[in-house]
Each structure stands twice: as C-alpha cells, then as structure tokens.
Design a protein around this motif. Sequence first.
Motif, mmCIF file in Angstrom:
data_model
loop_
_atom_site.group_PDB
_atom_site.id
_atom_site.type_symbol
_atom_site.label_atom_id
_atom_site.label_comp_id
_atom_site.label_asym_id
_atom_site.label_seq_id
_atom_site.Cartn_x
_atom_site.Cartn_y
_atom_site.Cartn_z
ATOM 1 N N ALA A 85 0.828 -1.211 0.000
ATOM 2 C CA ALA A 85 0.000 0.000 0.000
ATOM 3 C C ALA A 85 0.858 1.255 0.000
ATOM 4 C CB ALA A 85 -0.918 -0.005 1.224
ATOM 5 N N LYS A 86 1.940 1.218 0.732
ATOM 6 C CA LYS A 86 2.864 2.357 0.785
ATOM 7 C C LYS A 86 3.438 2.624 -0.613
ATOM 8 C CE LYS A 86 6.776 3.986 3.594
ATOM 9 N NZ LYS A 86 7.854 4.088 2.598
ATOM 10 N N ALA A 107 -3.872 -3.004 7.330
ATOM 11 C CA ALA A 107 -2.512 -2.884 6.799
ATOM 12 C C ALA A 107 -2.487 -2.025 5.539
ATOM 13 C CB ALA A 107 -1.943 -4.273 6.505
ATOM 14 N N GLY A 108 -3.499 -2.199 4.664
ATOM 15 C CA GLY A 108 -3.570 -1.396 3.447
ATOM 16 C C GLY A 108 -3.734 0.082 3.733
ATOM 17 N N ASN A 109 -4.652 0.417 4.614
ATOM 18 C CA ASN A 109 -4.846 1.818 4.990
ATOM 19 C C ASN A 109 -3.628 2.370 5.725
ATOM 20 O OD1 ASN A 109 -8.193 0.904 5.473
ATOM 21 N ND2 ASN A 109 -7.594 2.482 4.022
ATOM 22 N N ARG A 110 -3.000 1.540 6.502
ATOM 23 C CA ARG A 110 -1.815 1.960 7.262
ATOM 24 C C ARG A 110 -0.670 2.337 6.317
ATOM 25 N NH1 ARG A 110 0.364 -1.583 12.393
ATOM 26 N NH2 ARG A 110 1.864 -0.066 13.224
ATOM 27 N N GLY A 131 1.447 7.342 -6.637
ATOM 28 C CA GLY A 131 0.450 8.339 -6.997
ATOM 29 C C GLY A 131 -0.992 7.882 -6.975
ATOM 30 N N TYR A 132 -1.236 6.666 -6.524
ATOM 31 C CA TYR A 132 -2.607 6.152 -6.446
ATOM 32 C C TYR A 132 -3.110 6.204 -5.007
ATOM 33 C CZ TYR A 132 -1.092 4.004 -10.849
ATOM 34 O OH TYR A 132 -0.578 3.783 -12.112
ATOM 35 N N GLY A 133 -4.415 6.400 -4.850
ATOM 36 C CA GLY A 133 -5.018 6.217 -3.549
ATOM 37 C C GLY A 133 -5.191 4.738 -3.272
ATOM 38 N N VAL A 134 -5.467 4.412 -2.008
ATOM 39 C CA VAL A 134 -5.681 3.023 -1.604
ATOM 40 C C VAL A 134 -7.083 2.893 -1.009
ATOM 41 C CG1 VAL A 134 -4.997 1.193 0.007
ATOM 42 C CG2 VAL A 134 -3.239 2.504 -1.219
ATOM 43 N N PRO A 166 -8.003 2.642 12.306
ATOM 44 C CA PRO A 166 -7.685 4.064 12.551
ATOM 45 C C PRO A 166 -6.875 4.754 11.464
ATOM 46 C CG PRO A 166 -6.218 2.666 13.821
ATOM 47 C CD PRO A 166 -7.183 1.745 13.139
ATOM 48 N N TYR A 167 -6.592 4.077 10.351
ATOM 49 C CA TYR A 167 -5.712 4.636 9.330
ATOM 50 C C TYR A 167 -6.449 5.154 8.096
ATOM 51 C CZ TYR A 167 -2.391 2.143 12.254
ATOM 52 O OH TYR A 167 -1.666 1.690 13.330
#
Length: 229
Positions: A64-65, A85-88, A71-74, A112-113
């Motif tokens: 995800a990082k 983990a993806g949002n983190r 340049g892409y959102g997740v 929370p991410y």
Amino acid sequence: MRKEQHHKGWNEIKTNDSWALFKIMGEFVNGFEKMSAIGPCVSIFGSARTKEDNPYYELAVNTAKSIAEAGYGVITGGGPGIMEAGNRGANLAGGTSVGLNIDLPFEQHDNPYIDSDKSIDFDYFFVRKVMFVKYSQGFVVMPGGFGTLDELFEAITLIQTHKIEKFPIILVGTKFWSGLIDWIKNTMLEAGNISPKDLDLIKIVDTETEVVEIIDAFYKGGNNLSPNF
C-alpha cells in the motif's frame, strides 16, 4: 384463515422491500458522490483475521505504501487485518486512504488509518462491491477468506463478460494462491468452463515492487485512469 394470514404476511414483506429501495438508493448516491471526488485508486483485499505479526500484514503495509508513493489512492474494506494494513501503508506514505466499511455482527470495525473524510459506511454488500469495481484502477488481492474470493471472482467475471473494462488483478502470495490457480488450470480450464485467455486476467506476484510495476505498465500502456463504468 391461515391462507389470509399467509397473504397478509407476504404483503407486509413486499411493502418492506419497496421501502428498502430508498435506503439502497441512498447508499448508492452517497457512495458515488464521495468516491467520484477521490481520484484514481487501487483496492487492496485480504483477510480481516490477519494479525500484525503475520508476514502478509507487513507485505500489505509495504504494498500500500508503494502504491501511494506511485500516486494512487488506496481503498480497502475499512476493517482490521489486511484491510488495516492497506490503509496503514497509504497513511504512512501520505497518500489517500479510503475505507468502505460494512456493518457486520463480528470482525468488522473501522481501522484508525482511514482518512477521516474518506470513511464510508454500507449496510449492503452489493452496494459496497459496486464502489470497489467502479472506482478501482486495480485489485490487489492478499491472502483472505470467502469475502476476498467473492471480490476477486466478481471482478474477473465482469471483465470476462465485458461488463467493465479490463484492469489489473494481482494476487499477492504465490504460496497461498498457487493451489487455487492450479485448480483453475487443471480442472476448470480442462473441463472447458473457461478459455485459456481468461487466465491472462490474473497476475501472481510476491513483492510490492512487482505490484506497482504491473499497475504502472498497464496505465502507461495507454489505458485510461477513469471509473470503470
């Protein structure tokens, strides 16, 4: 008398079903309005049960990082495990971090991410799945359970039947996914239930670098970064 009661109960169900349409429409309108403003994103799927000390959790963070740095959102399902983990990872890279949350009696709670203005709640799985398919520029599928397989095969089916344009579908974790792919090749394909070219819809990798390379190559090859329908 019993027949009249049966008809009464059936009519009540029909009335409730009709009113439910307004709630369903409301979820679609809210989802479309919020998602259309976010821009190109990649969805990451995987098990809600994956713990932080699991190697796939770390791999999902790094993937995800890397996606966010490219340049892409997740987008994730907004819950714990691989979704967290993806949002983190997106959050660590300072990228867009979207959570499409589903109301479930167990497992699901917001992680929370997620960006505070990009957390969207759904009661209906089918509405939520439309958001994933419409607004994702790629599906990155980590090890997961039935829900993960549901998202994976829905996307493959829609592309196979030309209901949506092709986009990258990437399975991460050769060890986890190879048994499924072998079964698709040796049983499903052998039985003539799919075409050999259908196998080209899926890529299998083991690193975050490969994920980003596949996505970048697809869009640098002339494919449009836009909603899929």
